[in-house]
Design a protein around this motif. Structure first.
Motif, PDB file in Angstrom:
ATOM      1  N   SER A  29       0.828  -1.205   0.000  1.00  0.00           N
ATOM      2  CA  SER A  29       0.000   0.000   0.000  1.00  0.00           C
ATOM      3  C   SER A  29       0.865   1.259   0.000  1.00  0.00           C
ATOM      4  O   SER A  29       1.956   1.293   0.581  1.00  0.00           O
ATOM      5  N   ALA A  30       0.357   2.310  -0.634  1.00  0.00           N
ATOM      6  CA  ALA A  30       1.065   3.592  -0.662  1.00  0.00           C
ATOM      7  C   ALA A  30       0.959   4.311   0.680  1.00  0.00           C
ATOM      8  O   ALA A  30       1.819   5.130   1.018  1.00  0.00           O
ATOM      9  N   PHE A  31      -0.077   3.993   1.448  1.00  0.00           N
ATOM     10  CA  PHE A  31      -0.235   4.600   2.764  1.00  0.00           C
ATOM     11  C   PHE A  31       0.659   3.888   3.768  1.00  0.00           C
ATOM     12  O   PHE A  31       0.593   2.669   3.937  1.00  0.00           O
ATOM     13  N   LYS A  32       1.500   4.667   4.429  1.00  0.00           N
ATOM     14  CA  LYS A  32       2.493   4.087   5.347  1.00  0.00           C
ATOM     15  C   LYS A  32       1.834   3.311   6.488  1.00  0.00           C
ATOM     16  O   LYS A  32       2.300   2.244   6.864  1.00  0.00           O
ATOM     17  N   ILE A  33       0.758   3.833   7.045  1.00  0.00           N
ATOM     18  CA  ILE A  33       0.119   3.170   8.182  1.00  0.00           C
ATOM     19  C   ILE A  33      -0.483   1.827   7.770  1.00  0.00           C
ATOM     20  O   ILE A  33      -0.426   0.846   8.525  1.00  0.00           O
ATOM     21  N   ILE A  34      -1.045   1.760   6.568  1.00  0.00           N
ATOM     22  CA  ILE A  34      -1.605   0.491   6.077  1.00  0.00           C
ATOM     23  C   ILE A  34      -0.479  -0.501   5.812  1.00  0.00           C
ATOM     24  O   ILE A  34      -0.593  -1.690   6.130  1.00  0.00           O
ATOM     25  N   SER A  35       0.607  -0.019   5.245  1.00  0.00           N
ATOM     26  CA  SER A  35       1.756  -0.883   4.978  1.00  0.00           C
ATOM     27  C   SER A  35       2.348  -1.432   6.282  1.00  0.00           C
ATOM     28  O   SER A  35       2.674  -2.620   6.373  1.00  0.00           O
ATOM     29  N   ASN A  36       2.453  -0.567   7.289  1.00  0.00           N
ATOM     30  CA  ASN A  36       2.961  -1.021   8.592  1.00  0.00           C
ATOM     31  C   ASN A  36       2.017  -2.030   9.238  1.00  0.00           C
ATOM     32  O   ASN A  36       2.459  -2.993   9.870  1.00  0.00           O
TER      33      ASN A  36
END
Length: 77
Positions: A29-36
């Motif tokens: 995901s491009a969103f950091k929080i979703i990727s984390n």
């Protein structure tokens, strides 16, 4: 005990791996929080899968040593 792990182990492994692969899609995901969240969840489910397959049978085997024959289920005698 070995028969139980053998039969149930396949279902646990397949469902755990499906969950890991499903959440691993979030890592891209491009969103950091979703990727984390994806990374954390993949690691957590991986450890849970290892615990279910390696640690839990050993714990159950250790606990069963303290049961008497009357307390044991008829199929586990």
């Amino acid at each position: 005990m070995a028969r139980s792990v053998q039969k149930i182990g396949t279902a646990i492994t397949i469902s755990g791996l499906a969950t890991v692969f499903g959440f691993s899609a979030l890592i891209m995901s491009a969103f950091k929080i979703i990727s984390n969240f994806g990374t954390t969840t993949v690691i957590t489910v991986g450890y849970s899968l290892m615990g279910a397959m390696l640690v839990m049978p050993a714990i159950l085997k250790g606990i069963s040593r303290f049961e008497t024959d009357e307390e044991m289920h008829p199929l586990t005698r």
